[in-house]
Write a protein that holds these residues in place. Structure first.
Motif, PDB file in Angstrom:
ATOM      1  N   LEU A   1       2.333  26.577  -5.264  1.00  0.00           N
ATOM      2  CA  LEU A   1       3.824  25.781  -5.269  1.00  0.00           C
ATOM      3  C   LEU A   1       3.865  24.550  -4.436  1.00  0.00           C
TER       4      LEU A   1
ATOM      5  N   LEU B   1       7.343  33.030  -1.264  1.00  0.00           N
ATOM      6  CA  LEU B   1       8.400  32.560  -2.147  1.00  0.00           C
ATOM      7  C   LEU B   1       9.715  33.577  -2.112  1.00  0.00           C
TER       8      LEU B   1
ATOM      9  N   HIS C   1      12.717  33.790  -3.993  1.00  0.00           N
ATOM     10  CA  HIS C   1      13.384  33.440  -5.555  1.00  0.00           C
ATOM     11  C   HIS C   1      14.365  34.444  -6.156  1.00  0.00           C
TER      12      HIS C   1
ATOM     13  N   PRO D   1      13.975  28.450  -4.695  1.00  0.00           N
ATOM     14  CA  PRO D   1      14.605  27.871  -5.662  1.00  0.00           C
ATOM     15  C   PRO D   1      16.106  27.592  -5.559  1.00  0.00           C
TER      16      PRO D   1
ATOM     17  N   LEU E   1      12.903  22.880  -5.925  1.00  0.00           N
ATOM     18  CA  LEU E   1      12.378  23.690  -5.060  1.00  0.00           C
ATOM     19  C   LEU E   1      12.448  23.186  -3.478  1.00  0.00           C
TER      20      LEU E   1
ATOM     21  N   ALA F   1      10.026  21.741 -11.048  1.00  0.00           N
ATOM     22  CA  ALA F   1      10.586  22.840 -10.083  1.00  0.00           C
ATOM     23  C   ALA F   1      10.644  24.393 -11.036  1.00  0.00           C
TER      24      ALA F   1
ATOM     25  N   LEU G   1       7.770  27.439 -10.930  1.00  0.00           N
ATOM     26  CA  LEU G   1       8.433  28.886 -10.690  1.00  0.00           C
ATOM     27  C   LEU G   1       7.770  29.642 -11.879  1.00  0.00           C
TER      28      LEU G   1
END
Length: 369
Positions: free
Chosen positions: A96, A121, A123, A163, A172, A214, A218
């Protein structure tokens, strides 16, 4: 095509296996669960093997290895039921950060490679379910407001990749732990691993990527996570099947080992078949990570469909074959079952990915490519 592992890959497997056997035994794992599901000592032990830099570029102090090496490591971590979020911190975070501004890469990638920083992450949101998107979290002027759920080891992380929708669209952001307006409420999952709920109130963040990049990053992170999860599940199922076979050969009824009962032998044969199907799909997932996004996304959805079926079947059957002891906390079999159950629900369950596969089969009349 040569499917044998190289000498270096086998040496990597052996090193992780030795770590698990020496420093991550069942009683040590139970202590980690009681302490909250994350061990800094275990994390430093993995870093001491150089595993945190496995996929960090050499220019930033890493090893620059590929998906096959990641698969090898994840299999052994699965076999040892390791709770720490290795895939999140060592596989997803470098990926990422790969398109982040150079200053951010220089600030974080060497620290990740050295095991000094855990970046995860964040998300998931309640309204998103398993869909991959920016969710309801908003960023304005570099400040984020909203919430994220089920963040791996969120109470122990040094930074989060979040995100969000900002003035330019999907993006992001990197948010450091301890930033103004950020709160992380830690809790345990069913398998004992650590997670957290994040609340952001005008919290400052640094933009990593925006627009199409982005969303693409993801989706790539999700596919990488599924491939890592497949390898981890194969390791866990392999260990559980061996444990169950040993139990059947030891447990006696009517003066003979119950492994001699034909009905149980047939059930073990079905369990072994599901394990090998999962292993094949794990290899398939690893090989497909380098494909173009449409082919990669379809392949990884197929992987999770089979993986979900295998994890549920192997976990349930092996637990039943153990009888009452299979559901006790003092016996390791129950912990394999709980871990497999949690993994089946992460990164999209079987039904979600069955719908994903169906949506990508319109040109194939229902035939997998």
């Amino acid at each position: 095509m040569d499917f044998d592992f190289s000498d270096d890959q086998q040496a990597l497997r052996d090193a992780v296996q030795r770590f698990v056997e020496k420093d991550y035994g069942f009683e040590q794992r139970r202590q980690i669960v009681r302490a909250g599901g994350f061990s800094q000592a275990a994390w430093e032990g993995l870093a001491g093997l150089g595993l945190m830099g496995l996929q960090v570029p050499e220019a930033h102090g890493g090893l620059g290895m590929g998906p096959v090496e990641a698969m090898v490591v994840m299999e052994e971590l699965g076999r040892g039921l390791v709770l720490e979020p290795y895939a999140q911190g060592a596989l997803l975070a470098p990926q990422l950060l790969s398109q982040a501004p150079q200053a951010l890469q220089e600030a974080w990638l060497p620290r990740i490679a050295g095991g000094e920083a855990l970046v995860v992450l964040a998300h998931q949101e309640r309204g998103l379910r398993y869909r991959l998107g920016m969710g309801a979290l908003r960023a304005q002027g570099g400040r984020l407001t909203g919430s994220k759920s089920l963040v791996s080891a969120g109470a122990h992380a040094h930074a989060f990749i979040v995100p969000a929708e900002d003035e330019q669209g999907p993006a992001l952001y990197l948010v450091e732990a301890g930033a103004d307006g950020l709160t992380a409420r830690g809790h345990a999952l069913q398998d004992g691993s650590a997670a957290a709920e994040l609340q952001l109130r005008s919290t400052p963040g640094q933009r990593l990527a925006g627009a199409e990049a982005a969303q693409a990053l993801l989706e790539l992170a999700a596919d990488t996570a599924i491939a890592a999860q497949a390898a981890e599940a194969v390791g866990a199922m392999d260990a559980l099947v061996r444990l169950t076979a040993d139990y059947l050969n030891t447990r006696k009824q009517f003066g003979v080992a119950i492994a001699s009962f034909q009905a149980l032998r047939h059930r073990m044969a079905d369990v072994k078949m599901q394990l090998e199907l999962a292993r094949s799909m794990s290899y398939f997932a690893t090989l497909k990570l380098g494909e173009a996004p449409p082919q990669r996304r379809r392949a990884l959805a197929q992987v999770k469909v089979q993986l979900s079926q295998s994890m549920r079947f192997v976990g349930q059957q092996c637990t039943q074959l153990h009888g009452g002891i299979g559901v006790t906390d003092e016996y390791i079999s129950s912990h394999f079952f709980k871990r497999l159950t949690v993994m089946e629900l992460q990164w999209g369950d079987g039904l979600h990915h069955l719908a994903e596969v169906s949506g990508r089969m319109t040109e194939q009349a229902g035939v997998f490519a």
